[in-house]
Design a protein around this motif. Sequence first.
Motif, PDB file in Angstrom:
ATOM      1  N   ALA A   1      38.572  27.536  27.639  1.00  0.00           N
ATOM      2  CA  ALA A   1      39.660  28.463  27.971  1.00  0.00           C
ATOM      3  C   ALA A   1      39.241  29.426  29.072  1.00  0.00           C
ATOM      4  CB  ALA A   1      40.085  29.241  26.728  1.00  0.00           C
ATOM      5  N   LEU A   2      38.038  29.966  28.956  1.00  0.00           N
ATOM      6  CA  LEU A   2      37.539  30.870  29.995  1.00  0.00           C
ATOM      7  C   LEU A   2      37.408  30.164  31.341  1.00  0.00           C
ATOM      8  CD1 LEU A   2      34.860  32.803  27.933  1.00  0.00           C
ATOM      9  CD2 LEU A   2      37.040  33.693  28.796  1.00  0.00           C
ATOM     10  N   ALA A   3      36.977  28.906  31.334  1.00  0.00           N
ATOM     11  CA  ALA A   3      36.854  28.137  32.583  1.00  0.00           C
ATOM     12  C   ALA A   3      38.228  27.894  33.203  1.00  0.00           C
ATOM     13  CB  ALA A   3      36.141  26.820  32.316  1.00  0.00           C
ATOM     14  N   ILE A   4      39.234  27.629  32.379  1.00  0.00           N
ATOM     15  CA  ILE A   4      40.598  27.421  32.889  1.00  0.00           C
ATOM     16  C   ILE A   4      41.119  28.707  33.527  1.00  0.00           C
ATOM     17  CG2 ILE A   4      42.994  27.028  32.198  1.00  0.00           C
ATOM     18  CD1 ILE A   4      41.817  25.067  30.072  1.00  0.00           C
ATOM     19  N   ILE A   5      40.924  29.830  32.844  1.00  0.00           N
ATOM     20  CA  ILE A   5      41.377  31.114  33.385  1.00  0.00           C
ATOM     21  C   ILE A   5      40.683  31.423  34.698  1.00  0.00           C
ATOM     22  CG2 ILE A   5      41.342  33.610  32.982  1.00  0.00           C
ATOM     23  CD1 ILE A   5      41.733  32.898  29.961  1.00  0.00           C
ATOM     24  N   GLU A   6      39.388  31.204  34.746  1.00  0.00           N
ATOM     25  CA  GLU A   6      38.619  31.455  35.976  1.00  0.00           C
ATOM     26  C   GLU A   6      39.104  30.548  37.108  1.00  0.00           C
ATOM     27  OE1 GLU A   6      36.132  33.507  38.326  1.00  0.00           O
ATOM     28  OE2 GLU A   6      36.436  33.916  36.186  1.00  0.00           O
ATOM     29  N   GLY A   7      39.362  29.276  36.793  1.00  0.00           N
ATOM     30  CA  GLY A   7      39.826  28.329  37.806  1.00  0.00           C
ATOM     31  C   GLY A   7      41.227  28.628  38.310  1.00  0.00           C
TER      32      GLY A   7
ATOM     33  N   GLY B   1      45.566  28.199  45.577  1.00  0.00           N
ATOM     34  CA  GLY B   1      46.414  28.422  46.736  1.00  0.00           C
ATOM     35  C   GLY B   1      46.396  29.855  47.235  1.00  0.00           C
ATOM     36  N   GLY B   2      45.323  30.573  46.975  1.00  0.00           N
ATOM     37  CA  GLY B   2      45.219  31.945  47.443  1.00  0.00           C
ATOM     38  C   GLY B   2      45.965  32.952  46.603  1.00  0.00           C
ATOM     39  N   ARG B   3      46.589  32.501  45.528  1.00  0.00           N
ATOM     40  CA  ARG B   3      47.345  33.395  44.650  1.00  0.00           C
ATOM     41  C   ARG B   3      46.861  33.233  43.217  1.00  0.00           C
ATOM     42  NH1 ARG B   3      53.511  32.367  45.406  1.00  0.00           N
ATOM     43  NH2 ARG B   3      53.497  33.982  43.819  1.00  0.00           N
ATOM     44  N   ALA B   4      46.947  34.296  42.457  1.00  0.00           N
ATOM     45  CA  ALA B   4      46.602  34.223  41.042  1.00  0.00           C
ATOM     46  C   ALA B   4      47.698  33.464  40.290  1.00  0.00           C
ATOM     47  CB  ALA B   4      46.431  35.613  40.461  1.00  0.00           C
ATOM     48  N   LEU B   5      47.312  32.592  39.419  1.00  0.00           N
ATOM     49  CA  LEU B   5      48.244  31.808  38.628  1.00  0.00           C
ATOM     50  C   LEU B   5      48.218  32.334  37.193  1.00  0.00           C
ATOM     51  CD1 LEU B   5      50.082  29.276  38.440  1.00  0.00           C
ATOM     52  CD2 LEU B   5      48.025  27.983  37.868  1.00  0.00           C
ATOM     53  N   ALA B   6      49.360  32.675  36.651  1.00  0.00           N
ATOM     54  CA  ALA B   6      49.423  33.155  35.267  1.00  0.00           C
ATOM     55  C   ALA B   6      49.152  32.000  34.314  1.00  0.00           C
ATOM     56  CB  ALA B   6      50.793  33.756  34.980  1.00  0.00           C
ATOM     57  N   VAL B   7      48.254  32.214  33.373  1.00  0.00           N
ATOM     58  CA  VAL B   7      47.861  31.180  32.423  1.00  0.00           C
ATOM     59  C   VAL B   7      47.912  31.760  31.018  1.00  0.00           C
ATOM     60  CG1 VAL B   7      45.970  29.689  31.689  1.00  0.00           C
ATOM     61  CG2 VAL B   7      46.334  30.085  34.105  1.00  0.00           C
TER      62      VAL B   7
END
Length: 81
Positions: free
Chosen positions: A37-43, A48-54
Motif C-alpha cells: 500500500a505504501l509503495a502504491i501511494i508513493e508511486g 504525469g507530473g500531478r499527484a493522483l488521489a489513491v
Amino acid sequence: MARCGGTVTVRMGDGVMAMFGAPVAVEDHAVRACFAALAIIEGARDIGGRALAVRIGICSGPVILRAGGQDGDAEGMASPA
C-alpha cells in the motif's frame, strides 16, 4: 503487489483486490500488504507530473479459497471466513 508477495485476485475497473499469504501462508501477510500500500501511494505521487488521489483498504484475517475464473482471471476466488 508482486514485489511484496501479493497476488492480484480481482480486477474491478481501476481497482484491484490482492491477497498476501496465499496460496502459501506467511506469518507477515499483513505487513506485506502495508508495504504494498505504501509503495502504491508513493508511486501515485508523481504520475504525469500531478499527484493522483489513491484510496487503499486493508483487511487481515482468514479467507476461504476456491478455484475460479478463467483465462487467468481469478475473480471471485476469496471470501472472508
